[in-house]
Design an enzyme around this catalytic site. Structure first.
Site, PDB file in Angstrom:
ATOM      1  N   LYS A  24       0.822  -1.218   0.000  1.00 35.57           N
ATOM      2  CA  LYS A  24       0.000   0.000   0.000  1.00 35.57           C
ATOM      3  C   LYS A  24       0.857   1.269   0.000  1.00 35.57           C
ATOM      4  O   LYS A  24       0.613   2.181  -0.785  1.00 35.57           O
ATOM      5  CB  LYS A  24      -0.939  -0.048   1.207  1.00 35.57           C
ATOM      6  CG  LYS A  24      -1.893   1.111   1.332  1.00 35.57           C
ATOM      7  CD  LYS A  24      -3.050   0.809   2.242  1.00 35.57           C
ATOM      8  CE  LYS A  24      -2.747   0.032   3.484  1.00 35.57           C
ATOM      9  NZ  LYS A  24      -1.625   0.444   4.322  1.00 35.57           N
ATOM     10  N   THR A  71       4.018   1.525  -0.824  1.00 29.08           N
ATOM     11  CA  THR A  71       4.772   1.514  -2.081  1.00 29.08           C
ATOM     12  C   THR A  71       3.919   2.056  -3.220  1.00 29.08           C
ATOM     13  O   THR A  71       4.381   2.857  -4.044  1.00 29.08           O
ATOM     14  CB  THR A  71       5.246   0.082  -2.394  1.00 29.08           C
ATOM     15  OG1 THR A  71       6.057  -0.385  -1.316  1.00 29.08           O
ATOM     16  CG2 THR A  71       6.043   0.041  -3.683  1.00 29.08           C
ATOM     17  N   ARG A 123       1.845   8.261   6.901  1.00 24.64           N
ATOM     18  CA  ARG A 123       2.055   8.178   8.339  1.00 24.64           C
ATOM     19  C   ARG A 123       3.537   7.975   8.647  1.00 24.64           C
ATOM     20  O   ARG A 123       4.290   7.486   7.806  1.00 24.64           O
ATOM     21  CB  ARG A 123       1.267   7.001   8.928  1.00 24.64           C
ATOM     22  CG  ARG A 123      -0.246   7.164   8.834  1.00 24.64           C
ATOM     23  CD  ARG A 123      -0.956   5.886   9.246  1.00 24.64           C
ATOM     24  NE  ARG A 123      -0.592   4.791   8.368  1.00 24.64           N
ATOM     25  CZ  ARG A 123      -0.651   3.497   8.710  1.00 24.64           C
ATOM     26  NH1 ARG A 123      -1.046   3.167   9.919  1.00 24.64           N
ATOM     27  NH2 ARG A 123      -0.313   2.551   7.853  1.00 24.64           N
ATOM     28  N   LYS A 178       7.729  -6.324  11.005  1.00 26.92           N
ATOM     29  CA  LYS A 178       7.665  -5.771   9.652  1.00 26.92           C
ATOM     30  C   LYS A 178       8.983  -5.208   9.134  1.00 26.92           C
ATOM     31  O   LYS A 178       9.242  -5.199   7.938  1.00 26.92           O
ATOM     32  CB  LYS A 178       6.613  -4.649   9.609  1.00 26.92           C
ATOM     33  CG  LYS A 178       5.183  -5.118   9.727  1.00 26.92           C
ATOM     34  CD  LYS A 178       4.224  -3.937   9.765  1.00 26.92           C
ATOM     35  CE  LYS A 178       4.279  -3.120   8.505  1.00 26.92           C
ATOM     36  NZ  LYS A 178       3.328  -1.988   8.539  1.00 26.92           N
ATOM     37  N   ALA A 204      -3.928   1.290  12.515  1.00 30.29           N
ATOM     38  CA  ALA A 204      -5.328   1.213  12.097  1.00 30.29           C
ATOM     39  C   ALA A 204      -6.070   0.063  12.761  1.00 30.29           C
ATOM     40  O   ALA A 204      -7.301   0.057  12.770  1.00 30.29           O
ATOM     41  CB  ALA A 204      -5.413   1.077  10.583  1.00 30.29           C
ATOM     42  N   PHE A 230      -3.667  -0.588   6.914  1.00 30.56           N
ATOM     43  CA  PHE A 230      -4.234  -1.922   6.723  1.00 30.56           C
ATOM     44  C   PHE A 230      -5.322  -1.921   5.641  1.00 30.56           C
ATOM     45  O   PHE A 230      -5.292  -1.117   4.710  1.00 30.56           O
ATOM     46  CB  PHE A 230      -4.734  -2.494   8.050  1.00 30.56           C
ATOM     47  CG  PHE A 230      -3.626  -2.807   9.019  1.00 30.56           C
ATOM     48  CD1 PHE A 230      -2.548  -3.598   8.645  1.00 30.56           C
ATOM     49  CD2 PHE A 230      -3.641  -2.304  10.307  1.00 30.56           C
ATOM     50  CE1 PHE A 230      -1.511  -3.876   9.532  1.00 30.56           C
ATOM     51  CE2 PHE A 230      -2.611  -2.580  11.200  1.00 30.56           C
ATOM     52  CZ  PHE A 230      -1.548  -3.371  10.809  1.00 30.56           C
ATOM     53  N   PHE A 270       3.698  -9.092  -9.719  1.00 24.81           N
ATOM     54  CA  PHE A 270       4.741 -10.035  -9.319  1.00 24.81           C
ATOM     55  C   PHE A 270       5.140 -10.841 -10.562  1.00 24.81           C
ATOM     56  O   PHE A 270       4.309 -11.098 -11.438  1.00 24.81           O
ATOM     57  CB  PHE A 270       4.237 -10.984  -8.230  1.00 24.81           C
ATOM     58  CG  PHE A 270       4.334 -10.423  -6.839  1.00 24.81           C
ATOM     59  CD1 PHE A 270       5.348 -10.821  -5.978  1.00 24.81           C
ATOM     60  CD2 PHE A 270       3.411  -9.488  -6.386  1.00 24.81           C
ATOM     61  CE1 PHE A 270       5.452 -10.299  -4.699  1.00 24.81           C
ATOM     62  CE2 PHE A 270       3.499  -8.967  -5.108  1.00 24.81           C
ATOM     63  CZ  PHE A 270       4.522  -9.376  -4.253  1.00 24.81           C
ATOM     64  N   TRP A 312       7.155  -0.841  -7.701  1.00 25.56           N
ATOM     65  CA  TRP A 312       8.236  -1.398  -6.887  1.00 25.56           C
ATOM     66  C   TRP A 312       9.497  -1.566  -7.736  1.00 25.56           C
ATOM     67  O   TRP A 312      10.599  -1.242  -7.294  1.00 25.56           O
ATOM     68  CB  TRP A 312       7.804  -2.737  -6.299  1.00 25.56           C
ATOM     69  CG  TRP A 312       8.819  -3.347  -5.376  1.00 25.56           C
ATOM     70  CD1 TRP A 312       9.010  -3.079  -4.058  1.00 25.56           C
ATOM     71  CD2 TRP A 312       9.797  -4.336  -5.730  1.00 25.56           C
ATOM     72  NE1 TRP A 312      10.043  -3.833  -3.561  1.00 25.56           N
ATOM     73  CE2 TRP A 312      10.545  -4.611  -4.561  1.00 25.56           C
ATOM     74  CE3 TRP A 312      10.113  -5.006  -6.911  1.00 25.56           C
ATOM     75  CZ2 TRP A 312      11.593  -5.545  -4.540  1.00 25.56           C
ATOM     76  CZ3 TRP A 312      11.152  -5.931  -6.896  1.00 25.56           C
ATOM     77  CH2 TRP A 312      11.874  -6.193  -5.720  1.00 25.56           C
TER      78      TRP A 312
END
Length: 555
Positions: A71, A73, A94, A105, A273, A301, A381, A409
């Site tokens: 998200k 990214t 954020r 993470k 969140a 999230f 991907f 990405w």
């Protein structure tokens, strides 16, 4: 492929004054933190407050899985794509918490070639905002315990002190503690605990305050305890509202950094969140909307958490709403929602994809329930097949949502140009934004609205403790506020094991907490915790710094 931190360390950053210049922010309106970070003075608001707002794009996602969604990214890459098109654009995000950074993470500043920099600084202390929140929160706790020790003039019931202490780390050993041991000189013994800083009501206040005066007022309204007669005790009764506000004199100012491609980035505030409201500060978003023509922001999230709270809480307080909403998904994550194990996600399984797609289509429905146009960003991907991608696109378009393959990405802004085109097209679609509930409804009605409409639940059950808290909140007249749902991020339900689009379930509210300063009621469901714990092998184990100051393993 290089790691995220390696890519970030090789970036040739621009002087932050040049980044500010892209938004016509003058050097006099900056407070510099070195060459690449700055805070924007509050005086700048007076110059731009009467300008029309730019376009606002909210980026959200499906329910997260270990397969990854991307998200942040996508948010960064989309802003970079608009920047490449010559748009006057900013991204508003954020701030990362040190808890998950050292926990599960790792860093949280985007990934690959769609990152915000300086990445190490943003993930580690940044401009000190979280330290200000932690200190202010704990100052209030210290003053409260000192008041009880010094005679307890407010007649506070020591069994009903609701203001805990906080720490910006994951530390399960501090969830439940006893303080004041050691004799009369060391305080009044009582049970309490620690929350993580991002769950602090002061974090919510920082993110929801419109200015310093509003923040001072909100800080004073915090309910810290109850008297033996059942009256709510506010922070202002302890006479330290001014001191608390002092600690936020710099933290309240939005932070300005940049993306790898030199797009201005506002990064300010960071409530989780799943246990808080999950959005960056109103001030940063409103600053960005005045300085830029396009603003890309995210909510934490999945759309059942961050986006719901962005729309029902943040937009309500800020008087804004998105012009379009982007929902991020991956084929791999959808297959996992469809029942595939994470070790099998590379293989084609159309049955699992079809079943898992129900999670995405539910989030599309939810955004449309708010009257907003939705765009689906499918993070690419190498293992994705044309058959899989075509199926996702066909099903989403059948619901009225445009779809774009996102390759930010690997390609940065170039990989988001198609997504940018779809988002711009969504600006022209009907937009009839409205809230899901009104604040003058009862607390059960507001929670039911979220549970039934957003989660797809059959209803809501309140434990005996929650029912008692509900009666007390109503008796105190504190019930006419929005609700902030604390719920697992992994499922639309309150059971993290129920992936996809579960049905035939009910939501159980086990606790209600008053956040009168922030302006909402927190409803805790399931086993959600306000102080996370570390995993068996924390991300911190992989981090290091050499004699030259070069960091490794941050992400």
């Amino acid at each position: 492929m290089k790691t995220d931190v390696e890519i970030a360390q090789e970036a040739e950053m621009q002087d932050i004054r040049d980044i500010a210049g892209k938004l016509e922010i003058s050097e006099d309106e900056l407070e510099l933190y070195g060459r690449y970070k700055a805070k924007i003075s509050l005086e700048a608001w007076e110059r731009v407050k009467d300008r029309p707002n730019g376009r606002l794009v909210l980026v959200t996602a499906i329910n997260p899985t270990p397969a990854g969604e991307g998200k942040t990214t996508t948010s960064v890459g989309l802003a970079d794509a608009f920047h490449r098109q010559g748009k006057k654009v900013a991204v508003a995000l954020r701030e990362p918490s040190l808890g998950p950074c050292f926990g599960l993470k790792g860093g949280a500043a985007g990934g690959g070639y769609a990152q915000v920099v300086p990445m190490e600084d943003i993930n580690l202390h940044f401009t000190g905002d979280f330290h200000a929140i932690t200190t202010a929160h704990n100052l209030l706790a210290a003053v409260l315990d000192n008041h009880i020790q010094q005679g307890n003039a407010l007649d506070i019931d020591v069994r009903r002190v609701v203001w805990k202490r906080v720490l910006d780390l994951n530390d399960r050993a501090l969830r439940h503690v006893v303080i004041g041991l050691g004799g009369k000189a060391h305080g009044v013994p009582r049970e309490t605990g620690f929350d993580i800083t991002v769950a602090s009501e002061m974090m919510a206040i920082l993110c929801l305050a419109s200015d310093l005066e509003d923040m001072k007022k909100r800080l004073g309204e915090i309910v810290v305890a109850y008297t033996r007669g059942g009256r709510a005790v506010r922070a202002k009764e302890l006479h330290v509202t001014g001191a608390l506000t002092l600690l936020f004199k710099d933290a309240i100012k939005p932070n300005l950094v940049q993306t790898l491609e030199g797009t201005p980035a506002f990064i300010h505030g960071g409530p989780f969140a799943n246990i808080a409201h999950g959005c960056n500060s109103i001030m940063a978003t409103k600053f960005a909307l005045k300085f830029a023509d396009y603003v890309v922001t995210e909510a934490g999230f999945g759309a059942d958490l961050g986006a719901e709270k962005f729309l029902n809480i943040k937009c309500r307080f800020a008087g804004i709403h998105p012009d379009a909403v982007v929902i991020v998904a991956t084929v791999r994550a959808l297959k996992m929602h469809g029942g595939l194990d994470k070790t099998e996600l590379d293989r084609v399984d159309m049955s699992a994809l079809e079943k898992g797609l129900a999670n995405l289509t539910k989030h599309i429905e939810n955004i449309q329930k708010f009257g907003l146009p939705a765009v689906v960003a499918v993070n690419a991907f190498p293992t994705d097949t044309k058959e899989e991608l075509d199926f996702v696109e066909r099903e989403c378009r059948a619901m009225g949502a445009e779809v774009a393959l996102s390759e930010v990405w690997a390609k940065g802004g170039e990989g988001g140009l198609k997504l940018a085109e779809k988002v711009e097209a969504a600006f022209d679609k009907p937009n009839s934004f409205h809230f899901l509930y009104e604040t003058d409804q009862t607390i059960p009605e507001k929670i039911e609205a979220v549970a039934r409409e957003i989660y797809g639940a059959d209803g809501v059950d309140f434990t005996g403790a929650a029912q008692k808290q509900l009666q007390e909140i109503e008796a105190l007249g504190l019930d006419k506020m929005p609700v902030c749902m604390a719920k697992t991020q992994y499922s639309l339900s309150d059971d993290p094991a129920k992936l996809g689009r579960p049905s035939g379930f009910r939501i159980t509210v086990r606790e209600l907490r008053v956040s009168a300063g922030a302006g909402f009621i927190v409803a805790l469901t399931g086993n959600i915790l306000t102080m996370p714990g570390l995993p068996r092998h924390p991300a911190a184990e992989n981090m290091d710094i050499d004699k030259d100051g070069r960091i490794t393993g941050l992400f």
